[in-house]
Every structure is written in structure tokens, then in C-alpha cells.
Design a protein around this motif. Structure first.
Motif: not given
Length: 298
Positions: A30-51, A126-128
């Protein structure tokens, strides 16, 4: 551990996510992330895990929680999690200083909950989530903090987790950790920030366009100084006593070099240069870096 919650999915959080998935360490991530930008990147990258949209949702479903946020957020996260935590859960983190965070944990975390502090010695300027790597922990040290209340079975469980992540485990107290890393990590970063600032100040005073002439020294220091400012502010504030002592020692040695240079003390300065040069050989021997010139750059 059946389910793992990663709180904060930037560089290291996403690297942990990638590694857990690759090594099939758990059933669900499970992933909890406050940053809308990071959430968008996680989805775009199709990273494993449930947000999860709410922190408590991930907390209730997990056996292990890993905090990968700036340390200044720990208090608020603990207060949000407390009433949703199971007594069987284990919490850990990846923060770079431990004494002050220990105080926050002891003050605000429920007394029946286990939190073993961790510090994987990995990272980058680097970050993100787009910069995460599944092998970033491979053959790197991970420090686990043991205090008087730490139970062996919990320490073993977390050691096994980090072993599966590819890390080498070392166990120490929060006090020892913060003293060691004030010199090996925190002071070098502070020097890098200060050196780059000095170059900026010099450029303004002399009105020279000197940055484009950056030699290897300034170039490499600028890489370190490009690190995340929120993370490093938190580290400097959290480990201020040890860092202040490290700064005093650095100033003492810097003044000694200044004295040798002004007096052209050949014997003294050559001795210092030869002795400090040996550290690089030791770092390579301990496999903390490669022996290729220019840090292995092609």
C-alpha cells in the motif's frame, strides 16, 4: 509480513516499493502519498502497489509500516495513525538522524506499538518516484537502532526484511548513529552547500561568470548540494548538537591548513595531504565506491 504500507513515495519510498515487488517480499503493498504530483508520477510510471487516499486505510490493512517522509512530518503522521494501529504491527523509518526522532516517537506513539528506527545508507541528489531504483539498497549498509525496550524478535524480523532488500545490517544506538553520520554524511553535505554558496557570493563580489568554469571539485560538490532541501533542513535541525561539534572540528582543521599555507609549512601540509589521501583507498577497499577515476564517469 503479508502487507506493507509505504508512507511517502519519493526517491527512497519508490525504491523500496520497486524492490519489495521485484523480490516478492509481501502479498500487497500500500502507498500513502500526500503529493498530487508524486501520485500522478506513480500512476504514469505504473509502479506496483495500491494507492490509498487515507492514511488510516493503509494502516489498518498492514503488518509493516515504513515511513519515507521528511522527519518534520513524523509527529503528525503518528497522531493520525495511533487509533488505527494493531498491536501486532511494526513501524520503521528511513530517517538520517535518530535522537530527536526517538523523542518524538516516545512522546506521541502509543506505548503498545513497536517502532524500530532504520536508516538504509542509500540515496542520491535527485528526488521523486521517477528516480527510484530497485537495486539502490544492494550491498549497502542499513542501520537498525536498538534501545533498552527493543525486543530481539522484532529486530530479527526487521533485519530479515532488509536482508531480503539486499542490504547489509548493522545495529547501534541512536546516540552512536548520530555521532557517526554527523561526520560521514551531515558535515559533508553542509560543506557542499556552503562551498556552492561561497562560489555564488564570490561570483557576485568579483562580477565574474565563474560557474561555467567549474572544475571537478565545484562540479562534484554541486551534485551533493542539489539534494532535497526539506530533508536536509530536518537533518541539520534534528542532529544539531553533533553537527555543531563536527563544524567546530572542521573549522579547527581548516585553520590549521590556512596556517600551513600562509607559512609555507611544507612538511606539515604534505603530511596532512598524504594522510587524508589514504581515506579514499580505504573507502574503495571496503567496497563503498569503485576505483575508476572520476567516480566511474564515462
Amino acid at each position: 509480513m503479508k502487507n506493507i504500507l509505504i508512507v511517502g513515495c519519493g526517491l527512497l519510498g519508490s525504491s523500496i516499493l520497486r524492490r519489495i515487488h521485484k523480490k516478492k517480499i509481501t502479498n500487497k503493498i500500500f502507498i500513502y502519498e500526500k503529493s498530487i504530483s508524486n501520485i500522478s508520477k506513480i500512476k504514469k510510471l505504473k509502479l506496483p502497489g495500491i494507492i490509498v487516499k487515507k492514511l488510516e486505510e493503509g494502516v489498518r490493512k498492514s503488518d509493516l509500516i515504513i515511513l519515507c517522509t521528511p522527519m518534520s512530518e513524523y509527529k503528525n503522521i503518528i497522531l493520525k495513525m495511533n487509533e488505527h494501529l494493531s498491536k501486532k504491527i511494526i513501524i520503521t523509518d528511513i530517517g538520517s538522524s535518530k535522537i530527536e526522532t526517538s523523542k518524538i516517537i516516545k512522546k506521541f506513539l502509543r506505548k503498545d506499538i513497536v517502532w524500530i528506527q532504520g536508516h538504509p545508507i542509500s540515496g542520491s541528489e535527485v528526488s521523486g518516484p521517477e528516480n527510484g531504483k530497485h537495486d539502490i539498497f544492494e550491498n549497502k549498509w542499513c542501520v537498525l537502532i536498538k534501545d533498552k525496550d527493543t525486543k530481539k524478535k522484532h529486530l530479527t524480523m526487521l533485519s530479515n526484511f532488509w536482508n531480503k532488500m539486499g542490504s547489509k545490517i548493522t545495529i547501534m544506538t541512536a546516540e552512536k548513529h548520530d555521532k557517526i553520520f554527523s561526520i560521514t554524511s551531515h558535515l559533508p553535505h553542509l560543506i557542499a552547500y556552503n562551498l556552492v554558496k561561497s562560489a555564488q557570493d564570490f561570483e557576485k563580489i568579483q562580477n565574474y561568470d565563474l560557474i561555467k568554469y567549474s572544475a571537478g571539485g565545484l562540479r562534484d560538490f554541486s551534485r551533493i548540494a542539489a539534494s532535497n532541501e526539506i530533508m536536509w533542513r530536518d537533518i541539520f535541525f534534528n542532529n544539531k548538537q553533533n553537527i555543531s561539534k563536527a563544524i567546530d572540528l572542521f573549522i579547527k582543521n581548516l585553520n590549521s591548513f590556512k596556517k600551513d599555507i600562509n607559512s609555507k609549512n611544507d612538511k606539515s601540509i604534505l603530511y596532512k595531504l598524504i594522510q587524508t589521501k589514504k581515506v579514499r583507498s580505504k573507502i574503495i577497499k571496503l567496497k563503498q565506491d569503485v576505483s575508476k577515476p572520476d567516480f566511474g564517469r564515462s
